[in-house]
Design an enzyme around this catalytic site. Structure first.
Site, short mmCIF file in Angstrom:
data_model
loop_
_atom_site.label_atom_id
_atom_site.label_comp_id
_atom_site.label_asym_id
_atom_site.label_seq_id
_atom_site.Cartn_x
_atom_site.Cartn_y
_atom_site.Cartn_z
N ASP A 142 0.69 -1.16 0.08
CA ASP A 142 0.00 0.17 0.30
C ASP A 142 0.86 1.23 0.13
O ASP A 142 1.72 1.39 0.81
CB ASP A 142 -0.94 0.05 1.32
CG ASP A 142 -1.78 1.15 1.53
OD1 ASP A 142 -1.63 2.21 0.52
OD2 ASP A 142 -2.66 0.99 2.36
N LYS A 190 1.45 6.98 -18.39
CA LYS A 190 0.32 8.00 -17.98
C LYS A 190 -0.93 7.39 -17.09
O LYS A 190 -1.02 6.52 -17.25
CB LYS A 190 -0.18 8.65 -19.47
CG LYS A 190 -1.21 7.78 -20.26
CD LYS A 190 -1.59 8.38 -21.49
CE LYS A 190 -2.73 7.64 -21.93
NZ LYS A 190 -3.93 7.84 -22.07
N HIS A 212 2.81 4.92 -25.50
CA HIS A 212 3.04 3.72 -26.13
C HIS A 212 2.90 3.74 -27.67
O HIS A 212 3.29 3.00 -28.25
CB HIS A 212 2.00 2.53 -25.50
CG HIS A 212 0.70 2.75 -26.08
ND1 HIS A 212 -0.38 3.62 -25.37
CD2 HIS A 212 0.00 2.10 -27.09
CE1 HIS A 212 -1.61 3.62 -26.21
NE2 HIS A 212 -1.27 2.75 -27.10
N LYS A 222 5.14 1.76 -31.18
CA LYS A 222 4.49 1.04 -32.37
C LYS A 222 5.42 0.88 -33.47
O LYS A 222 6.09 2.25 -33.91
CB LYS A 222 3.34 1.76 -32.66
CG LYS A 222 1.98 1.52 -31.67
CD LYS A 222 0.87 2.30 -32.17
CE LYS A 222 -0.27 2.32 -31.42
NZ LYS A 222 -1.07 1.18 -30.89
N GLU A 224 -11.38 5.17 -32.98
CA GLU A 224 -11.65 4.11 -32.16
C GLU A 224 -12.94 3.74 -32.48
O GLU A 224 -14.07 4.48 -32.31
CB GLU A 224 -11.07 4.32 -30.56
CG GLU A 224 -9.84 4.51 -30.47
CD GLU A 224 -9.36 4.49 -29.18
OE1 GLU A 224 -9.04 3.58 -28.55
OE2 GLU A 224 -9.52 5.85 -28.50
N HIS A 281 -0.37 11.00 -27.64
CA HIS A 281 -0.20 10.48 -28.93
C HIS A 281 -0.14 11.14 -30.02
O HIS A 281 0.33 10.98 -31.02
CB HIS A 281 -1.13 9.16 -28.98
CG HIS A 281 -1.38 8.30 -27.65
ND1 HIS A 281 -0.32 8.00 -26.97
CD2 HIS A 281 -2.37 7.96 -27.03
CE1 HIS A 281 -0.77 7.21 -25.86
NE2 HIS A 281 -2.19 7.17 -25.91
C1 BG6 Z 1 -4.62 4.83 -24.35
C2 BG6 Z 1 -6.01 5.69 -23.94
O1 BG6 Z 1 -3.49 5.80 -24.07
O2 BG6 Z 1 -4.72 4.56 -25.77
C3 BG6 Z 1 -7.15 5.04 -24.54
O3 BG6 Z 1 -5.95 6.02 -22.78
C4 BG6 Z 1 -6.99 4.56 -25.98
O4 BG6 Z 1 -8.47 5.71 -24.27
C5 BG6 Z 1 -5.56 3.90 -26.30
O5 BG6 Z 1 -8.03 3.94 -26.29
C6 BG6 Z 1 -5.35 3.71 -27.67
O6 BG6 Z 1 -4.37 2.88 -27.88
P1 BG6 Z 1 -4.22 1.98 -29.19
O7 BG6 Z 1 -2.81 1.34 -29.11
O8 BG6 Z 1 -5.25 0.95 -29.12
O9 BG6 Z 1 -4.26 2.91 -30.35
#
Ligand code: BG6
Length: 479
Positions: A87, A142, A172, A176, A210, A234
């Site tokens: 914790d 994040k 992230h 990619k 998305e 991103h």
């Molecule tokens: C994340 C967001 O950082 O990226 C999410 O918090 C989003 O809301 C995701 O769905 C999208 O990632 P990817 O790799 O699926 O495009």
């Protein structure tokens, strides 16, 4: 700081990210012998588990989220895993954690994914228990704050314990493959760079669509919204990679120096240059889906869609709009960058009645990874009825071009770089702060002008105002 850690400490080890991404990535790296045989992985979270309990937990996650052909690697991988409950508000717990981790002289990499309120106590606990020494580096997932002020507080707390060259801020998207390929496309080919400027490019579009909705992230998402969840990190990183000057080297300092210059050159967005939206009930792929408010269980003004006309105020990009749009519950899942070139200065074919379209470069990031350049070609024939030109694509599907190498998911790359200490694909503090500064100004303007999200039907491309944002300039979104 170049050392390869022999221990990886995972905070949030029982969370969603760990189950879906981190454990499967680490297992895949292990299966391919990409991590040292003696690498130990210590998980920590509040859940009261012991080593065996965590291995059982991890097995379940891996059986669910690891591709079938990787599953034989699970048993061997589990032997690397250890667990210590913690914790973060209990200072005493960190001593037990340090005992579990053992000496850090051989290198420790920490992956910290935690609620913003726990950053302070976690860093303090790491320092007090000797888990922030010279051979320790820390990866931060994040959300790192909700605006410039809160992000500075987190960064201050972390940098009081770790120097910048041992802080690895994760976005992230940089892990990619196709995002990294953007750099190869731009800087390993002579073809594009001479044309990569305002003289030859009309505009750029960046779309991250998305189809998913809230995905159960009620508490987090409603407090964040699309601008902070997707654009702040991103999309701005994608924009920076498209717009940056050629770095002199592919290393952390050179690449990040160039990106931050772009981020600092972003013009404050005008009132009419941003559109926000929130999805209402509709259908995705023929299946009915509820609206955002219904998923959330209450009314909300959080935006699930945003479209922005951005400008990079420097010599290279003067007068070239960057249209950005992202949203949940859109027509399809797609991340792509479209570079629209200008028309030829004079068409020699116009006198023959032939119309020519300007070239377009489409970089597909996901789900399909491809690069497509539209070129004009003559329609075959004797042209008695007049000469005709038609757009034909020069297509490269990455899957076909590189059928051999395995497709790695972003976290495999980033975890390996964190273990080995390569910061090139991680975000530096000055970048994050430039990103927040630009985002905060947009949110302030929305507040000042009482701008609230326009509703759009789930399964569409967002509110019609987003289409108008581009159409006003004679631009059509690429769909
Ligand atoms: C994340 C967001 O950082 O990226 C999410 O918090 C989003 O809301 C995701 O769905 C999208 O990632 P990817 O790799 O699926 O495009």
């Amino acid at each position: 700081m170049s050392f390869t850690a022999d221990c990886l400490l995972l905070f949030g080890a029982t969370g969603d990210l760990a189950q879906r991404m981190l454990l499967p990535s680490l297992c895949a790296l292990d299966a391919d012998d990409l991590v040292a045989p003696d690498l130990r992985i210590v998980g920590t979270a509040r859940q009261p588990l012991d080593d065996e309990g965590y291995r059982a937990f991890a097995r379940e996650a891996l059986e669910k989220f690891l591709p079938e052909d990787r599953q034989p690697a699970i048993e061997g991988f589990l032997q690397r895993l250890y667990y210590q409950p913690l914790d973060a508000n209990e200072t005493g717990h960190f001593a037990d954690l340090a005992a579990k981790v053992g000496p850090t002289e051989q290198g420790l990499s920490i992956f910290l994914s935690t609620a913003p309120s726990l950053f302070g106590p976690t860093i303090a606990g790491l320092v007090a228990s000797g888990l922030a020494g010279e051979n320790v580096r820390i990866g931060l997932e994040k959300p790192l704050g909700t605006d410039l002020g809160t992000s500075r507080l987190i960064n201050d707390a972390v940098s009081a314990a770790f120097p910048e060259d041992r802080i690895f801020r994760i976005d992230h998207y940089l892990g990619k493959e196709t995002v990294q390929n953007l750099l190869a496309l731009r800087f390993a080919n002579l073809l594009f760079e001479p044309l990569w400027n305002a003289a030859h490019i009309d505009h750029v579009q960046i779309t991250v669509g998305e189809t998913v909705g809230l995905e159960g992230r009620v508490g987090f998402y409603d407090g964040a919204g699309a601008l902070r969840d997707m654009v702040q990190n991103h999309m701005l990183q994608l924009l920076a990679l498209v717009a940056m000057e050629p770095p002199s080297n592919f290393n952390a300092t050179a690449v990040r120096d160039e990106k931050v210059k772009v981020l600092r050159s972003l013009r404050v967005v005008g009132r009419d240059e941003a559109v926000t939206g929130q999805y209402r009930a509709g259908a995705i792929g023929g299946k009915a889906v509820p609206g955002y408010d219904e998923e959330l269980g209450k009314d909300s003004d959080t935006e699930t869609f945003v479209a922005i006309k951005a400008h990079v105020d420097n010599w290279r990009w003067q007068g070239v709009p960057f249209y950005l749009r992202t949203g949940k519950r859109l027509y399809k899942r797609v991340t792509e960058i479209v570079v629209q070139f200008r028309p030829v200065p004079h068409s020699i074919f116009a006198g023959r009645g032939a119309r020519s379209q300007p070239n377009k470069l489409i970089i597909g990031i996901q789900p399909e990874e491809n690069v497509s350049l539209s070129l004009m070609a003559k329609v075959p024939g004797l042209d008695r009825g007049g000469l005709r030109l038609r757009e034909v694509p020069l297509d490269i599907a990455m899957d076909d071009a590189f059928a051999g190498p395995k497709n790695r998911i972003a976290y495999e790359r980033l975890l390996l770089d964190l273990i080995e200490g390569d910061q090139t694909l991680f975000v530096r503090r000055d970048e994050v702060e430039a990103q927040w500064e630009w985002i905060d100004a947009i949110r302030e303007s929305w507040g000042e002008h009482g701008i609230t999200p326009k509703s759009y039907t789930a399964g569409s491309w967002g509110p019609s105002a987003a289409i108008a944002l581009a159409e006003r300039d004679g631009v059509t979104w690429h769909e």
